[in-house]
Design a protein around this motif. Sequence first.
Motif, PDB file in Angstrom:
ATOM      1  N   GLN A 124      88.492  57.460 -99.129  1.00  0.00           N
ATOM      2  CA  GLN A 124      88.289  57.302 -97.099  1.00  0.00           C
ATOM      3  C   GLN A 124      89.271  56.477 -96.945  1.00  0.00           C
ATOM      4  OE1 GLN A 124      86.176  59.248 -95.042  1.00  0.00           O
ATOM      5  NE2 GLN A 124      87.271  57.831 -93.557  1.00  0.00           N
ATOM      6  N   ASP A 126      87.688  61.901 -96.042  1.00  0.00           N
ATOM      7  CA  ASP A 126      86.554  62.466 -96.659  1.00  0.00           C
ATOM      8  C   ASP A 126      86.317  63.508 -97.530  1.00  0.00           C
ATOM      9  OD1 ASP A 126      84.095  63.365 -96.976  1.00  0.00           O
ATOM     10  OD2 ASP A 126      82.879  63.051 -95.118  1.00  0.00           O
ATOM     11  N   LYS A 181      84.398  66.462 -97.038  1.00  0.00           N
ATOM     12  CA  LYS A 181      85.505  67.893 -96.472  1.00  0.00           C
ATOM     13  C   LYS A 181      86.451  68.447 -96.877  1.00  0.00           C
ATOM     14  CE  LYS A 181      84.022  66.148 -91.707  1.00  0.00           C
ATOM     15  NZ  LYS A 181      84.069  64.280 -90.731  1.00  0.00           N
TER      16      LYS A 181
END
Length: 459
Positions: free
Chosen positions: A271, A277, A280
């Motif tokens: 991050q 992320d 994600k």
Amino acid sequence: MSYPGYPPTGYPPFPGYPPAGQESSFPPPGQYPYPSGFPPMGGGAYPQVPSSAYPGAGGYPAPGGYPAPGGYPGAPQPGGAPSYPGGQGFGVPPGGAGFSGYPQPPSQSYGGGPTQVPLPGGFPGGQYPGGQAPYPSQPAAMTQGTQGTVRPAANFDAMRDAEILRKAMKGFGTDEQAIVDVVANRSNDQRQKIKAAFKTMYGKDLMKDLKSELSGNMEELILALFMPSTYYDAWSLRNAMQGAGTQERVLIEILCTRTNQEIREIVRCYQSEFGRDLEKDIRSDTSGHFERLLVSMCQGNRDENQSVNHQMAQEDAQRLYQAGEGKLGTDESCFNMILATRSFPQLKATMEAYSRMANRDLLSSVGREFSGYIESGLKAILQCALNRPAFFAERLYYSMKGAGTDDSTLIRIVVTRSEIDLVQIKQMFTQMYQKTLGSMISSDTSGDYRRLLLAIVGQ
């Protein structure tokens, strides 16, 4: 399909082995040279192997000159994955059938600091039934702990090292040997200090300078060594998902083998360094059950209690059987839940309970119930539970086997394990493949790249 006579019940022991009254000094004194000062290995005889243990290509060669054909295939053979021989394993309560499929060190200290070096177990003389040696298993009496090949240098002086590197890169050409001597003999932490000293002294970025002087594999290896270890893992994950296609094996190798703390640090670093992320990115780059497994892994929430609950191991084994072999189809979420949450020692006990209960082992059941990357991911977790160094030894072997070398995998494993358990990985490598890791690197690489790799591996 079931494997006849599995796990074995009454195979005749190896003729006259171990000699009566000598079970505890195993292998026989003088057969394997130990570095002095190590405790001899205890723990009775080696597991016997059913002759039907390996369908398809043979298993792992055992030390002592049993070259078995083939090796552990990355993909399942036609006819299913290779079965790992069961039989009485080490570290099992007396009377219980053991799981001796993958080589097993005793209780591993997960991510622990360096302690004493365990010695790889040797196989007794005499042929294995069927001519196949089992995947090596290690006696429970081995000393605990793991060890890296790279240690912090004594009398370390970051400014002096920065100066040596600057001189090596100045003028015409580059003095690669000087760079190798510094880099291979400093810990990752010390390399970070050299980087900071270099910038302070010369107002230049050491990584950029090295990049402009080096190329190819040597460049990749040097840059990997100069990255902080968490950043290198995060960078490898980012790299694996960038651009067209995804390198799923890299995701498995990192996310399925690291400790909770390492994973949480990787997620934070990913991050902060890439502004992304990790979860994600995994969701958008993978799918299905494999995606769920990796999302579970990147939570860094595995139970890390080192004590084993045998009652729970029994229940989990039962559930896994009913979710896979015991029904039509597979309940993938049950496998995901157990393999993502239980501690590694607990999973090892579950595998032992499973092979007693199901008459076959969990690794081969996973091979029959799953395919593709989810199969590789689940197997990686189980293999780490049994013996993490053996998992990495196998990855190293396949990065160099056959035509061409998967240099990124070779570099990544050598660099990331160099301060954790590369000593054990080298021992398992020799035990599994009849050759040393150093000799295989020598024949597969060349030049300064080879010199630096061998310096890190400690050849």
